[in-house]
Design a protein around this motif. Structure first.
Motif, PDB file in Angstrom:
ATOM      1  N   MET A   1       0.846  -1.184   0.000  1.00  0.00           N
ATOM      2  CA  MET A   1       0.000   0.000   0.000  1.00  0.00           C
ATOM      3  C   MET A   1       0.889   1.244   0.000  1.00  0.00           C
ATOM      4  SD  MET A   1      -2.560   1.076   3.031  1.00  0.00           S
ATOM      5  CE  MET A   1      -3.973   1.959   2.534  1.00  0.00           C
ATOM      6  N   PRO A   2       0.697   2.173  -0.905  1.00  0.00           N
ATOM      7  CA  PRO A   2       1.523   3.377  -0.941  1.00  0.00           C
ATOM      8  C   PRO A   2       1.220   4.288   0.244  1.00  0.00           C
ATOM      9  CG  PRO A   2      -0.200   3.500  -2.602  1.00  0.00           C
ATOM     10  CD  PRO A   2      -0.272   2.133  -1.987  1.00  0.00           C
ATOM     11  N   ALA A   3       2.218   5.035   0.663  1.00  0.00           N
ATOM     12  CA  ALA A   3       2.029   5.973   1.771  1.00  0.00           C
ATOM     13  C   ALA A   3       1.067   7.071   1.350  1.00  0.00           C
ATOM     14  CB  ALA A   3       3.368   6.573   2.184  1.00  0.00           C
ATOM     15  N   ILE A   4       0.220   7.466   2.269  1.00  0.00           N
ATOM     16  CA  ILE A   4      -0.718   8.559   2.029  1.00  0.00           C
ATOM     17  C   ILE A   4      -0.061   9.830   2.541  1.00  0.00           C
ATOM     18  CG2 ILE A   4      -2.992   9.483   2.643  1.00  0.00           C
ATOM     19  CD1 ILE A   4      -3.867   6.549   3.035  1.00  0.00           C
ATOM     20  N   PRO A   5      -0.015  10.885   1.732  1.00  0.00           N
ATOM     21  CA  PRO A   5       0.630  12.108   2.194  1.00  0.00           C
ATOM     22  C   PRO A   5      -0.033  12.633   3.467  1.00  0.00           C
ATOM     23  CG  PRO A   5      -0.028  12.300  -0.113  1.00  0.00           C
ATOM     24  CD  PRO A   5      -0.563  11.016   0.396  1.00  0.00           C
ATOM     25  N   ALA A   6       0.759  13.056   4.414  1.00  0.00           N
ATOM     26  CA  ALA A   6       0.227  13.593   5.666  1.00  0.00           C
ATOM     27  C   ALA A   6       0.469  15.091   5.723  1.00  0.00           C
ATOM     28  CB  ALA A   6       0.900  12.915   6.853  1.00  0.00           C
ATOM     29  N   SER A   7      -0.493  15.811   6.269  1.00  0.00           N
ATOM     30  CA  SER A   7      -0.337  17.242   6.458  1.00  0.00           C
ATOM     31  C   SER A   7      -0.096  17.485   7.941  1.00  0.00           C
ATOM     32  CB  SER A   7      -1.602  17.969   6.003  1.00  0.00           C
ATOM     33  OG  SER A   7      -2.662  17.662   6.889  1.00  0.00           O
ATOM     34  N   LYS A   8       0.063  18.756   8.320  1.00  0.00           N
ATOM     35  CA  LYS A   8       0.250  19.071   9.727  1.00  0.00           C
ATOM     36  C   LYS A   8      -0.960  18.652  10.549  1.00  0.00           C
ATOM     37  CE  LYS A   8       3.499  22.872   9.591  1.00  0.00           C
ATOM     38  NZ  LYS A   8       3.741  24.261   9.957  1.00  0.00           N
ATOM     39  N   SER A   9      -2.139  18.641   9.947  1.00  0.00           N
ATOM     40  CA  SER A   9      -3.346  18.335  10.699  1.00  0.00           C
ATOM     41  C   SER A   9      -3.775  16.873  10.593  1.00  0.00           C
ATOM     42  CB  SER A   9      -4.484  19.249  10.257  1.00  0.00           C
ATOM     43  OG  SER A   9      -4.759  19.034   8.886  1.00  0.00           O
ATOM     44  N   THR A  10      -3.034  16.066   9.866  1.00  0.00           N
ATOM     45  CA  THR A  10      -3.369  14.651   9.718  1.00  0.00           C
ATOM     46  C   THR A  10      -2.114  13.802   9.802  1.00  0.00           C
ATOM     47  OG1 THR A  10      -5.231  15.172   8.256  1.00  0.00           O
ATOM     48  CG2 THR A  10      -4.406  12.928   8.196  1.00  0.00           C
ATOM     49  N   LEU A  11      -2.198  12.751  10.599  1.00  0.00           N
ATOM     50  CA  LEU A  11      -1.119  11.772  10.669  1.00  0.00           C
ATOM     51  C   LEU A  11      -1.689  10.420  10.278  1.00  0.00           C
ATOM     52  CD1 LEU A  11       0.613  12.682  14.047  1.00  0.00           C
ATOM     53  CD2 LEU A  11       1.465  13.122  11.752  1.00  0.00           C
ATOM     54  N   ILE A  12      -0.935   9.676   9.494  1.00  0.00           N
ATOM     55  CA  ILE A  12      -1.334   8.333   9.101  1.00  0.00           C
ATOM     56  C   ILE A  12      -0.485   7.354   9.903  1.00  0.00           C
ATOM     57  CG2 ILE A  12      -1.607   6.686   7.212  1.00  0.00           C
ATOM     58  CD1 ILE A  12      -3.252   9.273   6.855  1.00  0.00           C
ATOM     59  N   VAL A  13      -1.143   6.438  10.628  1.00  0.00           N
ATOM     60  CA  VAL A  13      -0.432   5.427  11.395  1.00  0.00           C
ATOM     61  C   VAL A  13      -0.892   4.044  10.960  1.00  0.00           C
ATOM     62  CG1 VAL A  13      -0.001   6.880  13.418  1.00  0.00           C
ATOM     63  CG2 VAL A  13      -2.073   5.531  13.311  1.00  0.00           C
ATOM     64  N   ASP A  14       0.048   3.123  10.929  1.00  0.00           N
ATOM     65  CA  ASP A  14      -0.240   1.720  10.643  1.00  0.00           C
ATOM     66  C   ASP A  14      -0.228   0.991  11.978  1.00  0.00           C
ATOM     67  OD1 ASP A  14      -0.165   2.175   7.820  1.00  0.00           O
ATOM     68  OD2 ASP A  14       2.017   2.135   7.932  1.00  0.00           O
ATOM     69  N   LEU A  15      -1.329   0.316  12.300  1.00  0.00           N
ATOM     70  CA  LEU A  15      -1.440  -0.344  13.595  1.00  0.00           C
ATOM     71  C   LEU A  15      -1.730  -1.827  13.444  1.00  0.00           C
ATOM     72  CD1 LEU A  15      -3.687   2.237  15.483  1.00  0.00           C
ATOM     73  CD2 LEU A  15      -1.218   1.951  15.686  1.00  0.00           C
ATOM     74  N   VAL A  16      -1.082  -2.605  14.281  1.00  0.00           N
ATOM     75  CA  VAL A  16      -1.390  -4.022  14.445  1.00  0.00           C
ATOM     76  C   VAL A  16      -1.384  -4.261  15.950  1.00  0.00           C
ATOM     77  CG1 VAL A  16      -0.696  -6.393  14.004  1.00  0.00           C
ATOM     78  CG2 VAL A  16      -0.318  -4.655  12.254  1.00  0.00           C
ATOM     79  N   ILE A  17      -2.568  -4.407  16.515  1.00  0.00           N
ATOM     80  CA  ILE A  17      -2.719  -4.646  17.944  1.00  0.00           C
ATOM     81  C   ILE A  17      -3.552  -5.912  18.088  1.00  0.00           C
ATOM     82  CG2 ILE A  17      -3.585  -3.750  20.138  1.00  0.00           C
ATOM     83  CD1 ILE A  17      -3.311  -0.907  18.947  1.00  0.00           C
ATOM     84  N   SER A  18      -2.976  -6.941  18.682  1.00  0.00           N
ATOM     85  CA  SER A  18      -3.690  -8.203  18.845  1.00  0.00           C
ATOM     86  C   SER A  18      -4.873  -8.033  19.793  1.00  0.00           C
ATOM     87  CB  SER A  18      -2.748  -9.271  19.389  1.00  0.00           C
ATOM     88  OG  SER A  18      -2.429  -8.989  20.741  1.00  0.00           O
ATOM     89  N   ALA A  19      -5.797  -8.972  19.737  1.00  0.00           N
ATOM     90  CA  ALA A  19      -6.951  -8.938  20.633  1.00  0.00           C
ATOM     91  C   ALA A  19      -6.497  -8.999  22.092  1.00  0.00           C
ATOM     92  CB  ALA A  19      -7.903 -10.080  20.307  1.00  0.00           C
ATOM     93  N   ASP A  20      -5.501  -9.838  22.390  1.00  0.00           N
ATOM     94  CA  ASP A  20      -4.993  -9.942  23.761  1.00  0.00           C
ATOM     95  C   ASP A  20      -4.381  -8.628  24.222  1.00  0.00           C
ATOM     96  OD1 ASP A  20      -5.794 -12.577  24.026  1.00  0.00           O
ATOM     97  OD2 ASP A  20      -3.843 -13.391  23.467  1.00  0.00           O
TER      98      ASP A  20
ATOM     99  N   SER B   1       4.028   7.643  12.897  1.00  0.00           N
ATOM    100  CA  SER B   1       3.258   7.914  11.684  1.00  0.00           C
ATOM    101  C   SER B   1       4.073   7.474  10.475  1.00  0.00           C
ATOM    102  CB  SER B   1       2.927   9.405  11.587  1.00  0.00           C
ATOM    103  OG  SER B   1       4.105  10.165  11.451  1.00  0.00           O
ATOM    104  N   GLN B   2       3.423   7.395   9.326  1.00  0.00           N
ATOM    105  CA  GLN B   2       4.123   6.979   8.111  1.00  0.00           C
ATOM    106  C   GLN B   2       5.239   7.938   7.736  1.00  0.00           C
ATOM    107  OE1 GLN B   2       1.195   6.264   5.037  1.00  0.00           O
ATOM    108  NE2 GLN B   2       0.651   4.265   5.895  1.00  0.00           N
ATOM    109  N   ASP B   3       5.160   9.184   8.202  1.00  0.00           N
ATOM    110  CA  ASP B   3       6.240  10.138   7.889  1.00  0.00           C
ATOM    111  C   ASP B   3       7.298  10.200   9.000  1.00  0.00           C
ATOM    112  OD1 ASP B   3       4.951  11.571   9.855  1.00  0.00           O
ATOM    113  OD2 ASP B   3       4.511  13.317   8.608  1.00  0.00           O
ATOM    114  N   GLY B   4       7.232   9.270   9.968  1.00  0.00           N
ATOM    115  CA  GLY B   4       8.273   9.150  10.968  1.00  0.00           C
ATOM    116  C   GLY B   4       8.059   9.886  12.271  1.00  0.00           C
ATOM    117  N   ARG B   5       6.961  10.602  12.422  1.00  0.00           N
ATOM    118  CA  ARG B   5       6.697  11.306  13.677  1.00  0.00           C
ATOM    119  C   ARG B   5       6.075  10.356  14.703  1.00  0.00           C
ATOM    120  NH1 ARG B   5       3.348  16.424  11.647  1.00  0.00           N
ATOM    121  NH2 ARG B   5       2.829  15.016   9.943  1.00  0.00           N
ATOM    122  N   ARG B   6       6.456  10.512  15.961  1.00  0.00           N
ATOM    123  CA  ARG B   6       5.847   9.722  17.031  1.00  0.00           C
ATOM    124  C   ARG B   6       4.543  10.407  17.435  1.00  0.00           C
ATOM    125  NH1 ARG B   6       6.964   5.811  20.651  1.00  0.00           N
ATOM    126  NH2 ARG B   6       9.183   5.729  20.157  1.00  0.00           N
ATOM    127  N   VAL B   7       3.513   9.594  17.600  1.00  0.00           N
ATOM    128  CA  VAL B   7       2.215  10.110  18.033  1.00  0.00           C
ATOM    129  C   VAL B   7       1.723   9.240  19.190  1.00  0.00           C
ATOM    130  CG1 VAL B   7       0.955   8.759  16.299  1.00  0.00           C
ATOM    131  CG2 VAL B   7      -0.099  10.784  17.269  1.00  0.00           C
TER     132      VAL B   7
END
Length: 80
Positions: free
Chosen positions: A1-20, A37-43
């Motif tokens: 999946m290509p990265a979605i451009p992020a602006s100052k007001s939007t961050l895109i994060v990829d998450l994998v959190i198990s049910a446990d 975030s996809q652009d490297g910022r910690r959120v």
């Protein structure tokens, strides 16, 4: 999946959190999610905003987190 451009007001994060793992959040022993975030910022954000996206397998996908001009949470949308 290509990265979605992020602006100052939007961050895109990829998450994998198990049910446990999410169960720890649900029970309240963990209240924050920390991710890059996809652009490297910690959120860091409250676990509660992910509740609409929980499945039996947990949480998996890419999410757009939107903030207002004062950097306050506005909403979260699953984008992938």
């Amino acid at each position: 999946m290509p990265a979605i451009p992020a602006s100052k007001s939007t961050l895109i994060v990829d998450l994998v959190i198990s049910a446990d793992e999410y169960l720890k959040h649900y029970k309240g022993s963990v209240t924050q999610v920390s991710a890059f975030s996809q652009d490297g910022r910690r959120v860091r954000f409250p676990t509660a905003i992910l509740q609409p996206f929980v499945t039996r397998e947990g949480i998996r996908g890419s999410f757009a987190i939107h903030f207002d001009a004062e950097h306050k949470f506005v909403n979260i949308v699953k984008v992938g």
